[in-house]
Structures are given as C-alpha cells and as structure tokens.
Design an enzyme around this catalytic site. Structure first.
Site, mmCIF file in Angstrom:
data_model
loop_
_atom_site.group_PDB
_atom_site.id
_atom_site.type_symbol
_atom_site.label_atom_id
_atom_site.label_comp_id
_atom_site.label_asym_id
_atom_site.label_seq_id
_atom_site.Cartn_x
_atom_site.Cartn_y
_atom_site.Cartn_z
ATOM 1 N N ASP A 105 -0.541 0.604 -9.789
ATOM 2 C CA ASP A 105 -1.916 0.116 -9.705
ATOM 3 C C ASP A 105 -2.891 1.287 -9.850
ATOM 4 O O ASP A 105 -2.689 2.344 -9.228
ATOM 5 C CB ASP A 105 -2.104 -0.560 -8.335
ATOM 6 C CG ASP A 105 -3.454 -1.248 -8.213
ATOM 7 O OD1 ASP A 105 -3.749 -2.128 -9.034
ATOM 8 O OD2 ASP A 105 -4.220 -0.897 -7.289
ATOM 9 N N GLU A 143 16.738 9.569 -11.450
ATOM 10 C CA GLU A 143 17.994 9.757 -10.702
ATOM 11 C C GLU A 143 18.788 8.460 -10.626
ATOM 12 O O GLU A 143 19.942 8.453 -10.222
ATOM 13 C CB GLU A 143 17.686 10.180 -9.261
ATOM 14 C CG GLU A 143 17.163 11.584 -9.122
ATOM 15 C CD GLU A 143 16.645 11.818 -7.700
ATOM 16 O OE1 GLU A 143 17.055 11.096 -6.769
ATOM 17 O OE2 GLU A 143 15.790 12.716 -7.540
HETATM 18 C C1 NOJ Z 1 -5.966 -3.546 -10.172
HETATM 19 C C2 NOJ Z 1 -5.362 -4.846 -9.766
HETATM 20 O O1 NOJ Z 1 -4.794 -5.480 -10.889
HETATM 21 C C3 NOJ Z 1 -6.456 -5.656 -9.124
HETATM 22 O O2 NOJ Z 1 -6.055 -6.976 -8.880
HETATM 23 C C4 NOJ Z 1 -6.872 -4.951 -7.858
HETATM 24 O O3 NOJ Z 1 -7.970 -5.635 -7.284
HETATM 25 C C5 NOJ Z 1 -7.298 -3.497 -8.137
HETATM 26 N N1 NOJ Z 1 -6.375 -2.826 -9.006
HETATM 27 C C6 NOJ Z 1 -7.408 -2.701 -6.860
HETATM 28 O O4 NOJ Z 1 -6.147 -2.434 -6.323
#
Ligand code: NOJ
Ligand code: CA
Length: 530
Positions: free
Chosen positions: A207, A250
């Site tokens: 993310d 790994e």
């Molecule tokens: C991207 C994610 O896809 C989204 O749903 C989220 O709100 C933001 N990152 C923050 O983590």
C-alpha cells in the site's frame, strides 16, 4: 530468465467487507470467503489479493492496522486464516496479502505508547510529530494536505510544552504516518513480512509504496509547486525494498511484491522496478482512460516500454476498490445510442478480452465478473473517510459506490450476502446481478468471464509475452500476439460504426454476431489467427 508462476497470473481482488458474510453481522468474513471458494475456483483465476486482513478499527476499512500479527476478529481468527490459505493452495490458487507500511492505526500500540507515555518519550520517535507554527503553535507545522482532503496534520498532546504539537497523517487522522528514518520501524516490518511468508502467503501488495519517507526538514510543498517532491517518493525507500526483496527471495516457491506506486515521472517509477526491488507496479492508466483507440494504444505502449526498460512484466487492471467501477465508466456514454445496453455489454466484454490478450499480469476486482455498476449510495449511508473530509463544494463522493456487497442469490434477502443489514445498502435491482442468475445462463457476463479466463489458461498465445504491431488507426486498435506456431491479431473497434474485417480465421469475438459476419460491431473485439 525462466518462467515464473507470477508472470502471466490472473489475480482476483477480494474486498473482505463486501465478499460474503457468514456470521450475519452484515460484513464479509473468512468463513464467508471459504464458503464461496468455488466461485473463485470456477472463475479459473491463478491468485487472489486480499485487502487488509489485520485487526483494525476500520477507520479506513482495514488500511488502519492496529496489529500486524493477527487477523481482524470481525473477519475470523488466525487459525481460520491458515485454513483458508490451505483451501486456496489446495485448489492451486496463490494468496496475495496487502501490507500497509506508510501508516498504522491511531489505535495501534505504537501510537498509543507515543500518546500516553508523556511528552518526549522514545515512542514518539516512531511517528512524525512536530511543533506547530504561529502563536502557540496553533497552525500545522507545514502546508501538506491529506490525500483524503484537509490538512495532513492533527493535534498531538503537548503537555507542559510551549507550543502545540501535531502529528502527520497523509490520509485520515486515524492513520498516523510512521517515521521510516527510525530503524525500529524497518525491523518491525521485516518481522511482519516473515510472519506471513512463513504462514504460506505468496506475496504482498504494498500500500502506498511510494510513501514511507518524507523529505528532510518537511519543507512546505508551496516551495516545490506540488505535493510530490516533499511528501512522497524519497530516495531512501529503495533501500527498504532491496531488503524486502532479499527476504522474499529466501522463500520457495517464488513470492511476489507488487507496489501501489504513484510517482511524478516515469523515470522515478523505474527506480522501484530495479532487479533487486519490486517485481511489479500497478498500472492505473486504464482506470482513467477515456474510450479512445489512440488512448488505449498509448497506454499499452507506455506499459510495454516500462517492461522493456525494467524487465518487469506489466500489470493490467480495469477496476479496484478505490475507483469507479468500469461498467459505469464506459457504459453511461452509450445511454442514448443503446437503450438495450447491447453496445455497453460488447464494450465491457471487449475490455476483458483486451487485457487478457496482453502480456503480463491481470488484476480483476470482485464483482466485475457480474458486470456490477457503480452503486449510488445515499449520503447518509456513506462510510468512506474520504467522503467525510471533502469540502461542501466538492462533487467527490468517496469510494463506497464500488464497495457495495456482492449479490449471490436473487431469491434471498440482501441477495444472499447476509441475513442482517449489509454494511452498505444494496441499490434497487442489485439482485438482478446475482451469481444465482448468471451461473447457468450461457450468455451471462459471469460465464463470459469464466470462458475468457479459461481460454487464457489453455491458449499460450494469450499468455505469451511476444507482442508487436501495437497500432491505432481510424478508431481501430490492433496488435499481434505470437507463439512459435501461432500468430493472432487482436482487433478492437472503438468507433460507433461497423468496421469491415477479414474474419476467415476468427477464433473469438465479443458480440453475438455470427462468426462469419465480416463486420466488427461498435465496441467489438475479435481474436483472429493470421
Ligand atoms: C490505497 C488504498 O488502496 C486505499 O484504499 C487506502 O485508503 C489508502 N491507500 C490508504 O491506505
Ligand atoms: Ca461477518
């Protein structure tokens, strides 16, 4: 380089909360997912990607993690999670998890310690906490803005201090950003990776992978002219991914790291895809591409160039949990011309056939196989924090419309998703999209998805990474895919008129026109052996 099991994988994204509710609290869960595993198996995908599974107050629906070593109790237990991984592995389906390294939940014990141990305690160093500006520190430390709207700073307890202090959150205030300049944070995430890899997880979707570090001194963005150069995409992040790559390397069989990466320039994106860092980056360009043959040609070309420059195979995706469902992006334009929705249907089918014939990985989003449109969620039912942080003049309604639960059974309340209130209301007519209706209908979107995914499993030319002659002319997109003994031209009609073509060797077409009909309908795509 030999073939890797991720090279041409078709991945199906599961938005936990909306997939299937087994314990009847209105929210999807592990037992629900396990109960519907046959749906995924029958689709024929190679892998699933699970949105965050960790314990979370759900302030941003799981992207606010309060414990990285467990499973959200609302979804189930760690034991059930392990059994679920086994279920998928037994069916030959790989499991990709989400990892959220840029921020934690404000309920996470790391942030709670920072908050409660008294000003100046060492736990504060794990976050980005600064004195405010102006009299008494009444204003945030700088002018950065949150992705969800409003300032990216909220007040932090300042007991006994001269100035008000603030903590940084690039998203919602319930998601304080971690201080990646602190090596404790590095170590913690390496342990998290190992914890899940040891349990058999096949990889991670990272993310906000371009986040983590912030520019030294946290300079105002006004000096830079944008939010990017100061808040995102700092050079230090690459050392972190080099370490992560070493860790995943790994493990056998091969594990996969894919980043959600936004950078100001293409050159900066390349840096994440060096051989010793991530295996792949999402391409979001199809999520914002108008219906245009030249536009799609350019996007495809850019992705192929990126692959050429990095050796990382492309990733194609049409929908996800943050964007307007692509049925609604491409179909409404047609309302006047196509009262029966026929052209919309053809376009939608063609888009799948298009990405399925491209080299690399495909990411599908749950519900797209049912042709779910973007749902209209009444404002009073909205849940997305991004909606609540908009200014009154904003038209942006947040992301709830693409997160409305899956309709399973047309004969049951809430289309069989739950016996209680679903966490987001299903709009009228949602039952009509149910799996129960589409399952046995040979002409349904669901069966179309199954057949194209199945075709890609069998037909090597579709998975092949040999592509050329990517061209667009007079609203017709075309390219050629090859294996040693087969050459196939993919032709797609972006125009509003029939297009004559030589269809002697058509393998598949996306309208229900007779295979010998030598006109490609508006929106239609054909695979033609040449
Ligand atoms: C991207 C994610 O896809 C989204 O749903 C989220 O709100 C933001 N990152 C923050 O983590
Ligand atoms: Ca539930």
């Amino acid at each position: 380089m030999g073939h890797d099991r991720w090279d041409s994988a078709v991945v199906y994204q599961i938005y936990w909360r909306s997939f299937m509710d087994a314990n009847q609290d209105g929210i999807g869960d592990i037992a629900g997912l396990r109960a519907r595993i046959d749906h995924i198996h029958q689709l024929g995908v190679d892998a699933i990607w699970l949105n965050p599974t960790y314990p979370s107050p759900q302030g941003d629906h799981g992207y606010d993690v309060s414990d990285y070593f467990d499973v959200e109790p609302m979804f189930g237990s760690l034991e059930e999670f392990d059994r679920m991984i086994d279920d998928f592995h037994q069916r030959g389906i790989m499991v990709l998890m989400d990892i959220v390294p840029n921020h934690v939940s404000s309920q996470h014990e790391w942030f709670q310690s920072a908050l409660t141990e008294g000003a100046g305690n060492p736990s504060e160093e794990h976050f980005i906490i600064r004195d405010g500006t102006g009299p008494g520190g009444i204003n945030p430390p700088n002018d950065w803005v949150s992705i969800f709207g409003g300032p990216s700073w909220s007040p932090f307890p300042s007991s006994g201090r001269h100035l008000q202090r603030w903590y940084l959150h690039m998203f919602d205030p319930c998601q304080p950003d971690l201080n990646w300049h602190h090596t404790d944070v590095h170590e913690r995430f390496e342990n998290i990776l190992r914890f899940w890899l040891d349990r058999g997880v096949d990889g991670f979707r990272i993310d906000v992978a371009h986040g983590l570090f912030k520019a030294p001194g946290l300079p105002n963005r006004s000096g830079f002219g944008d939010n990017w150069s100061a808040c995102w995409d700092q050079p230090e992040v690459h050392d972190i991914y080099r370490k992560w790559r070493k860790i995943v390397d790994e493990y056998e069989p091969s594990r996969f790291l894919i980043g959600e990466i936004h950078t100001a320039t293409r050159e900066r994106l390349l840096e994440y895809l060096r051989a010793d860092q991530l295996h792949a980056a999402f391409d979001f360009s199809f999520l914002h591409q108008d219906w245009s043959s030249d536009g799609f040609r350019d996007r495809i070309g850019a992705n192929l160039d990126l692959w050429n420059d990095t050796g990382c195979l492309p990733v194609w995706t049409l929908s996800n949990h943050d964007e307007i469902r692509h049925w609604s992006r491409y179909a409404p334009l047609l309302a006047d011309r196509s009262p029966d929705g026929q052209v919309a249907n053809i376009r939608y089918r063609s888009l799948l056939a298009l990405i399925m014939a491209l080299p690399g990985r495909i990411f599908l989003y749950n519900g797209e196989e049912l042709a779910l449109p973007q749902a209209d969620v009444p404002d009073e039912d909205r849940q997305d924090p991004a909606f609540f942080r908009q200014t009154p003049d904003s038209d942006y309604k947040g992301r709830d419309g693409c997160r409305v639960p899956m309709p399973w059974d047309a004969n049951l309340p809430n289309a069989g998703f739950t016996n209680s209130e679903p966490w987001l209301p299903m709009p009228e007519g949602w039952h009509d999209y149910s799996v129960s209706i589409q399952h046995d209908d040979p002409n349904s979107m669901l069966n179309y998805y199954r057949s194209v995914i199945q075709r890609r499993r069998i037909e090597d030319w579709m998975k092949s990474d040999s592509i050329d002659e990517v061209e667009s002319s007079s609203d017709i997109l075309s390219f050629v895919k090859k294996t040693e003994n087969k050459r196939v031209r993919v032709l797609m009609n972006f125009s509003d008129s029939d297009f004559p073509f030589d269809n002697d060797n058509t393998i598949m077409r996306t309208s229900d026109s007779d295979i010998s009909d030598s006109f490609l309908r508006p929106g239609e795509l054909a695979y033609i052996e040449i």
